[in-house]
Design a protein around this motif. Structure first.
Motif, short mmCIF file in Angstrom:
data_model
loop_
_atom_site.label_atom_id
_atom_site.label_comp_id
_atom_site.label_asym_id
_atom_site.label_seq_id
_atom_site.Cartn_x
_atom_site.Cartn_y
_atom_site.Cartn_z
N ASP A 206 0.98 -1.28 -0.05
CA ASP A 206 0.06 -0.23 -0.19
C ASP A 206 0.93 1.45 0.36
OD1 ASP A 206 -2.44 1.69 0.18
OD2 ASP A 206 -2.45 1.59 2.45
N ALA A 207 1.66 1.72 -1.19
CA ALA A 207 2.01 2.88 -1.71
C ALA A 207 1.25 3.84 -2.58
CB ALA A 207 3.38 2.19 -0.88
N GLU A 208 2.12 4.79 -2.53
CA GLU A 208 1.84 5.89 -4.18
C GLU A 208 2.94 4.36 -5.05
OE1 GLU A 208 -0.33 8.03 -4.29
OE2 GLU A 208 -1.25 7.55 -2.24
N ASP B 34 4.45 6.74 -7.62
CA ASP B 34 5.97 7.26 -7.17
C ASP B 34 6.38 7.39 -5.78
OD1 ASP B 34 4.13 8.42 -5.77
OD2 ASP B 34 5.20 10.86 -6.68
N THR B 35 6.62 6.37 -5.16
CA THR B 35 7.42 6.06 -4.30
C THR B 35 8.79 4.65 -4.65
OG1 THR B 35 5.13 5.84 -2.82
CG2 THR B 35 7.28 4.55 -2.02
#
Length: 164
Positions: free
Chosen positions: A14-16, A18-19
């Motif tokens: 669960d991360a953006e 662009d991370t």
């Protein structure tokens, strides 16, 4: 949610999009071999392998990794059963402070996967993006040559039990 395949296992993250991969490896998956050095892709401490190629994980966004295989140093071997590159770095005592070594091992592994017997010039060229001030450069070269030999012997050895 993004699904990443890291060290042969699928992980829902669960991360953006662009991370940077480095943050996901360290913060979400507790894989700490890849180090934060510069955050600009200029030092090599964060190097991992993606689909057989050395990649700077601090500048590689997650969105580019869906469906690709990510390998970290933790995915090569274990303390009890190190991969040839890990064994060779240990045997040659190629690390001094150790901060950059995981990245160097990953870049060396990627090189050896595509070239089983690299020359010293090829090894030096491959490691050029890595910054290291420790002074173990000659031991690092010996370790990579040793790993190539270990890998080549392993490929030539017949599988145990194959004759049965």
């Amino acid at each position: 949610m993004i699904t990443l395949k890291v060290n042969g296992r699928d992980h829902r993250v669960d991360a953006e999009p662009d991370t940077p991969l480095l943050y996901v490896l360290r913060d979400h998956l507790a894989l700490n071999a890849a180090k934060f050095g510069c955050g600009l892709g200029q030092c090599g401490a964060c190097t991992v392998i993606v689909d057989g190629k050395a990649v700077l994980s601090c500048v590689t966004p997650l969105v580019l990794l869906e469906g690709k295989q990510v390998t970290t140093l933790e995915g090569l071997g274990t303390t009890a059963d190190p991969a040839p590159i890990q064994r060779a770095f240990l045997d040659e005592q190629a690390a001094q402070c150790g901060y950059c070594i995981a990245g160097m091992m990953m870049r060396a592994q990627a090189l050896l996967m595509r070239n089983a017997s690299p020359s010293d010039d090829e090894i030096r060229g491959e490691l050029e993006p890595h910054l290291c001030r420790c002074g173990t450069h000659m031991r690092i070269l010996r370790a990579i040559r040793r790993a190539a030999g270990l890998m080549n012997r392993a490929e030539l050895a017949p599988e145990s039990g194959a004759d049965r």
